[in-house]
Structure formats: C-alpha cells, structure tokens
Scaffold this active site. Structure first.
Site, PDB file in Angstrom:
ATOM      1  N   CYS A  15     -31.349 -19.040  -2.908  1.00  0.00           N
ATOM      2  CA  CYS A  15     -31.974 -20.323  -3.230  1.00  0.00           C
ATOM      3  C   CYS A  15     -31.054 -21.185  -4.090  1.00  0.00           C
ATOM      4  CB  CYS A  15     -33.312 -20.096  -3.931  1.00  0.00           C
ATOM      5  SG  CYS A  15     -34.105 -21.640  -4.369  1.00  0.00           S
ATOM      6  N   CYS A  23     -32.875 -23.199  -6.746  1.00  0.00           N
ATOM      7  CA  CYS A  23     -33.326 -22.460  -7.941  1.00  0.00           C
ATOM      8  C   CYS A  23     -32.132 -22.132  -8.832  1.00  0.00           C
ATOM      9  CB  CYS A  23     -33.972 -21.128  -7.589  1.00  0.00           C
ATOM     10  SG  CYS A  23     -34.945 -21.098  -6.117  1.00  0.00           S
ATOM     11  N   ASP A  24     -31.021 -21.719  -8.221  1.00  0.00           N
ATOM     12  CA  ASP A  24     -29.939 -21.112  -8.996  1.00  0.00           C
ATOM     13  C   ASP A  24     -28.679 -21.959  -9.101  1.00  0.00           C
ATOM     14  OD1 ASP A  24     -31.621 -18.928  -9.193  1.00  0.00           O
ATOM     15  OD2 ASP A  24     -30.833 -18.003  -7.378  1.00  0.00           O
TER      16      ASP A  24
END
Ligand code: NDP
Length: 319
Positions: A136, A139-140
C-alpha cells in the site's frame, strides 16, 4: 442478543447498506472490523483522491468519504461495533455471528467484507515487510525510508499506476515492473504513467527475490521472455497486483466461485442462503468500484428489508 439485521464489513457497501437499513428502521448492527480485511472503512481508507465518486466535482479524499458514510450510517441508527467477526453459522436459524468477545443471533445478514491486496511471497519478503516492502503506497509511501530513493511498483493495472504516480512525490525514481507487454490500467492512467519523467517501465519482468541488511536494498528481476536475471537497486517494493476476496469466514457457509468470491443470484445480491446477501467487492471481481459497491449495498438493504417484512410473522416482530 437477537437482532434483525447484521452487516459484516465497513466499506462503501457496508455503510450504504447500513444507511438504507437504518432509514427502514431495521436498527442494523454493523461490524466494521478491527484487523480483518485491512482496516475499518475498507480499501478507500488507503486511497488519496477519489475523483470518480459522483457528487464530488473536485474529488474527495478516500478516508474523508468513508468517514462521511460512517457518520451517515450512525445518524440513521446503525450500531457500529469495532470488532472482527471470527465465525458465522448460516446453517441454522437464527444465524449465529461470533467475535472474540460476543455471540450475536440475527434473522438476516449482509456480507460486505471486501477484498485484500495480493502479495507475491518472494524469498526475503517476510524479512523486509514494513522495512521496504509493502502492498500500500498510500499507507506507507510517506515513510522517510522511501524519500529520495529509488522504488519499484509491481503491476500494470490502475492500482499500480496510481501507486507509482503517488510514490513520485517522495521517490527519486519509480520503476514500474509489468509482467506482460501491456498495461491494464485505464487510458488516462496509462498516459500519466507513460509521460511521467520519474517513472520508468520495465516490461515483461517479475521480481523474484528481495535483498538487503536492515532494510531492503536490492531486488532480483527475471525477464519473462529470456529468463535472464538482473539486479535492481531499490529501497522500496510495492505490490499492486490485484486482490483476493475476504471470504475465508464463509467457506462451507455460502456458495463461492472458483476465485473465492461469493456467488449472488441473477441481478440480486441474494446468496444461496435465504436471509443472507452479499454486496461490494466480496461478490464483484468485475467492476470493483466504490460506487458499484455502494450500489450493491443499497440493493442488499432493500432486498433484506423486503424479505424481513415477508418473514415478520414467522420471526414474530413488526418489520
Ligand atoms: P487489476 O487486476 O486490474 O491489475 C492487476 C495487475 O497486476 C495486472 O497488471 C496484472 O498483470 C498484475 N499481476 C497480477 N498478478 C501478478 C503477479 N503474480 N505478478 C506480477 N504482476 C501481477 O488490479 P488493480 O488492483 O489494479 O485494479 C482492480 C480494479 O480496481 C480495476 O477494475 C481497476 O480499474 C479498479 N481501480 C480503479 C481505480 C480508480 O478508478 N481510481 C484505482 C485502482 C483500481 P496482467 O495484466 O498480466 O494480468
């Protein structure tokens, strides 16, 4: 506890089902999940700009859209429980739903557990998971680990294109690793990727292993035509290779297709068990859009409302 309607899952399908069921005064219970299937709110929680959900001319951030849907579900009387359902029994009525903390009985269920990103399970993947390897970008990608370094994204669909473009904000160079000789992404996304100065596409390659010390430093690539192996120095490897439906919970309980998606009947969201409906990505490997998930969530709630009204005498409550 005996309920009329339980909704399992909290993406656009689950919240839309809850809004409709709440407005129909079914007092729905919605299990929004805790860890299963990613995070409460589903896949839009890890998306930035959602530019194709009607009603938002300038686009909207995925988490904001989900927060709004959640608030709307609460406003119409949904009881949201933040817990993972770990077992269901649809073989006897009323249906039984279990989490680690509670057991609930219900006449009707709408399953909206969505789908989860696939992994490649490369040698080295476990070691570098969250230390360079992720599924992701959104997200990261902001992790300092990925700032001003070279990064690879695997896949050729819209997710891969979106993740590669997103990562250009932080990385010095993004390598898009495509296993075939074509991109599956929409024409708009293809053109953005192909024309981005920081994105280099590697056609017909697959990563085969990951290497480094504390963090990822290098991956090995295999050419899918010649079999030749080469090395690529990257500090990040992001998977964007599609999804798997979150249906393990329903194996042996509901009819699933060969890929594990819940089978629904004709144009409805009905499953093979009367009183259980499925909506969103858990039953859709074709469209997989927030708006189609929301649409099927609406359908499931309307079908559940109608069915509960027909069963009202049998269940001895006024639906
Ligand atoms: P897709 O299934 O569309 O694409 C998956 C990609 O990963 C394909 O290029 C596929 O290659 C590749 N792939 C699959 N398995 C492997 C593997 N083992 N190794 C290497 N590569 C692999 O998935 P997406 O998640 O991209 O998209 C899913 C759906 O969601 C689509 O309908 C898409 O349009 C939609 N979507 C829409 C967005 C938006 O509108 N903003 C954003 C993201 C997704 P191959 O082509 O060879 O099979």
């Amino acid at each position: 506890m005996m309920e009329q309607l339980v909704i399992i899952g909290s993406g656009p399908a689950g919240y839309t089902a809850a809004i409709y069921a709440g407005r129909a005064q079914l007092k729905p219970i919605l299990f929004e999940g805790f860890e299963a299937g990613g995070s409460p709110g589903g896949q839009l929680m890890t998306t930035t700009d959602v530019e194709n959900f009607p009603g938002f001319a300038e686009g909207i951030q995925g988490p904001v859209l989900m927060q709004q849907m959640r608030q709307q579900a609460l406003r119409w009387g949904t009881q949201v429980i933040t817990d993972d359902v770990i077992a269901v029994d649809f073989q006897e009525r009323p249906f039984r739903i279990a989490t680690t903390d509670l057991i609930m009985y219900t006449h009707a269920v709408i399953v909206c557990t969505g789908a989860t990103a696939k992994r490649l399970h490369l040698p080295g993947e476990e070691r570098f998971w969250n230390n360079g390897i992720s599924a992701c970008a959104i997200c990261d990608g902001t992790n300092p680990l990925f700032h001003n370094v070279e990064i690879a994204v695997v896949g050729g669909g819209d997710s891969a294109a979106e993740e590669a473009l997103y990562l250009t904000k932080y990385a010095s160079q993004v390598h898009l690793l495509v296993r075939s000789d074509r991109l599956r992404a929409s024409k708009t996304m293809q053109s953005r990727v192909l024309n981005h100065s920081k994105i280099q596409i590697h056609w017909q390659v697959l990563p085969i292993s990951a290497h480094g010390d504390e963090v990822l430093q290098q991956i090995q690539l295999q050419d899918q035509i010649t079999g030749a192996i080469s090395e690529l120095k990257v500090n990040g490897l992001f998977y964007a290779i599609g999804h798997r439906p979150n249906t393990r919970l329903f194996e042996g309980q509901l009819a699933l297709d060969s890929q594990g998606y819940i089978k629904t009947t004709g144009k409805s969201t009905a499953t093979n068990i009367a009183g259980v409906w499925a909506a969103g990505d858990v039953q859709d490997h074709l469209y997989r859009q927030a708006i189609t998930a929301a649409g099927t969530g609406c359908m499931a709630a309307l079908e559940a409302e109608r069915w509960l009204a027909e069963q009202a005498n049998a269940f001895s409550f006024a639906a």
